[in-house]
Scaffold this motif. Structure first.
Motif, PDB file in Angstrom:
ATOM      1  N   GLN A 159       0.829  -1.203   0.000  1.00 60.58           N
ATOM      2  CA  GLN A 159       0.000   0.000   0.000  1.00 60.58           C
ATOM      3  C   GLN A 159       0.868   1.260   0.000  1.00 60.58           C
ATOM      4  OE1 GLN A 159      -3.302   0.145   2.858  1.00 60.58           O
ATOM      5  NE2 GLN A 159      -2.776   2.274   3.280  1.00 60.58           N
ATOM      6  N   THR A 213       1.001   4.042  -2.937  1.00 58.92           N
ATOM      7  CA  THR A 213       0.702   5.444  -2.628  1.00 58.92           C
ATOM      8  C   THR A 213       1.797   6.361  -3.169  1.00 58.92           C
ATOM      9  OG1 THR A 213      -0.457   4.784  -0.612  1.00 58.92           O
ATOM     10  CG2 THR A 213       0.203   7.083  -0.779  1.00 58.92           C
ATOM     11  N   TYR A 228      -3.031  13.472   9.377  1.00 58.83           N
ATOM     12  CA  TYR A 228      -4.210  13.111   8.587  1.00 58.83           C
ATOM     13  C   TYR A 228      -5.413  12.903   9.506  1.00 58.83           C
ATOM     14  CZ  TYR A 228      -3.220   8.343  10.160  1.00 58.83           C
ATOM     15  OH  TYR A 228      -2.979   7.235  10.920  1.00 58.83           O
ATOM     16  N   GLU A 285      -8.757  10.518  10.000  1.00 54.90           N
ATOM     17  CA  GLU A 285      -9.307   9.208   9.621  1.00 54.90           C
ATOM     18  C   GLU A 285     -10.777   9.139   9.999  1.00 54.90           C
ATOM     19  OE1 GLU A 285      -8.497   4.455  10.605  1.00 54.90           O
ATOM     20  OE2 GLU A 285      -7.098   6.005  11.289  1.00 54.90           O
ATOM     21  N   GLU A 338     -11.895   6.295   5.412  1.00 56.10           N
ATOM     22  CA  GLU A 338     -11.589   7.447   4.568  1.00 56.10           C
ATOM     23  C   GLU A 338     -10.535   8.312   5.267  1.00 56.10           C
ATOM     24  OE1 GLU A 338     -15.147   9.557   3.659  1.00 56.10           O
ATOM     25  OE2 GLU A 338     -15.954   7.983   2.361  1.00 56.10           O
ATOM     26  N   ASN A 347      -5.192  12.238   3.889  1.00 55.39           N
ATOM     27  CA  ASN A 347      -3.775  12.292   3.535  1.00 55.39           C
ATOM     28  C   ASN A 347      -3.257  10.856   3.455  1.00 55.39           C
ATOM     29  OD1 ASN A 347      -1.043  12.698   3.220  1.00 55.39           O
ATOM     30  ND2 ASN A 347      -0.771  13.914   5.086  1.00 55.39           N
ATOM     31  N   SER A 348      -3.339  10.268   2.278  1.00 55.30           N
ATOM     32  CA  SER A 348      -2.995   8.854   2.110  1.00 55.30           C
ATOM     33  C   SER A 348      -1.503   8.589   2.289  1.00 55.30           C
ATOM     34  CB  SER A 348      -3.444   8.361   0.731  1.00 55.30           C
ATOM     35  OG  SER A 348      -2.860   9.139  -0.287  1.00 55.30           O
ATOM     36  N   TYR A 402      -0.863   8.417   6.095  1.00 61.84           N
ATOM     37  CA  TYR A 402      -1.630   7.261   6.595  1.00 61.84           C
ATOM     38  C   TYR A 402      -0.915   5.962   6.254  1.00 61.84           C
ATOM     39  CZ  TYR A 402      -5.331   3.760   6.958  1.00 61.84           C
ATOM     40  OH  TYR A 402      -6.070   2.634   7.278  1.00 61.84           O
ATOM     41  N   SER A 403      -0.469   5.824   5.000  1.00 62.34           N
ATOM     42  CA  SER A 403       0.205   4.591   4.583  1.00 62.34           C
ATOM     43  C   SER A 403       1.556   4.433   5.289  1.00 62.34           C
ATOM     44  CB  SER A 403       0.395   4.566   3.066  1.00 62.34           C
ATOM     45  OG  SER A 403       1.191   5.659   2.637  1.00 62.34           O
TER      46      SER A 403
END
Length: 314
Positions: free
Chosen positions: A46, A50, A68, A70, A83, A86-87, A90-91
């Motif tokens: 992931q 990203t 981020y 969530e 959701e 800020n991916s 988060y990743s």
């Protein structure tokens, strides 16, 4: 009371029940280890995916240094969709947490989160039912009543059950610590130090809260199952009723016992990775009060029914 406690421990060892439950606990921990390794692998995939979403490396690094938000959304089929705004970060945190969970300190926390809501309560509930109904099956309650009162018998059994549940739980934790020493050998890691981002591991307080929460919920489930089946007096009916409630009946609303427990469990395990839990949000203080009220009401109600029922049948 003391004699009942010793007799139940003797029964657990003599009937090989303790070996069966230790084997089940061991299997669950190894399945948890497999889940933790797979989770760590998927977190790296992931993270790499990203990174590829960003055309500019500087934009990726800029987002990596931002926090981020969530948001877990439960759909009509009780699936939880996460959701985030800020991916990148988060990743990154996802990889950091999944790496930590492959250590001797992090893996026990993962196991507590992985087993604490469904598997452990079911195992401990079944144990409580077995200890409650076995004496009915073999007619040993009547023999015990010749030397002990019901109060002494029930108290001794609850102490014995609580001791066995606690012993199994600490066996799971110790086994998790040992397995956590070897888990890094089964995984590949990426260098996160290059990003120079501070992302702390769960604090001692949050780790202790999760460990204690799972133990208390396991004890509550085991003791309530014991008391309820004590009044039902039938192993098959007690088991079916227990499993149907835990596995087949959906969340009945905000104040349903399972929803209240989910709120407490989710709050205690928020710093540990795991499958998002579909529950209706409830204030944590209200949840704690409701659990205490439910335990008192159920225990009192069951014992009243039991006392009334056994006055004439025992």
């Amino acid at each position: 009371m003391k004699s009942t406690f010793k007799q139940d421990l003797y029964y657990m060892f003599h009937s090989k029940l303790i070996i069966i439950f230790l084997s089940i606990a061991t299997l669950l921990v190894f399945l948890g280890a497999l889940q933790a390794v797979n989770l760590q692998k998927s977190s790296i995939i992931q993270f790499e995916q990203t990174k590829l979403m960003y055309k500019n490396k500087n934009d990726f690094l800029k987002d990596l240094n931002k926090n981020y938000t969530e948001n877990n959304i439960t759909d009509e089929e009780a699936n939880v969709n996460t959701e985030v705004d800020n991916s990148a970060r988060y990743s990154y945190d996802y990889v950091k947490k999944s790496n930590y969970q492959l250590t001797s300190l992090g893996f026990p926390l993962f196991i507590a989160k992985y087993l604490g809501l469904i598997f452990l309560p079911i195992v401990m509930g079944i144990l409580g039912i077995l200890l409650s109904t076995t004496d009915y099956k073999y007619g040993t309650y009547k023999r015990r009543l010749s030397t002990n009162s019901w109060k002494e018998i029930i108290t001794g059994k609850i102490i014995g059950l609580s001791s066995i549940i606690s012993g199994l739980y600490f066996y799971i934790l110790i086994l998790s610590i040992v397995i956590g020493l070897f888990l890094p050998n089964f995984s590949k890691f990426i260098d996160l130090k290059q990003y120079n981002i501070e992302s702390p591991n769960p604090s001692f307080f949050s780790a202790f809260t999760l460990i204690l929460c799972v133990l208390v919920l396991a004890l509550i489930t085991g003791v309530l199952s014991f008391l309820i089946s004590l009044s039902i007096k039938n192993l098959f009916v007690s088991l079916i009723g227990f499993l149907v409630y835990y596995l087949a009946i959906p969340n009945l609303g905000k104040f349903d016992y399972k929803n209240v427990v989910m709120n407490i469990f989710s709050n205690a395990g928020k710093d540990v990775l795991g499958q998002p839990i579909p529950y209706i949000p409830l204030d944590i203080k209200v949840s704690l009060i409701l659990v205490a009220v439910y335990v008192v009401l159920i225990s009192t109600g069951v014992l009243i029914v039991f006392n009334k029922y056994t006055k004439y049948s025992m």
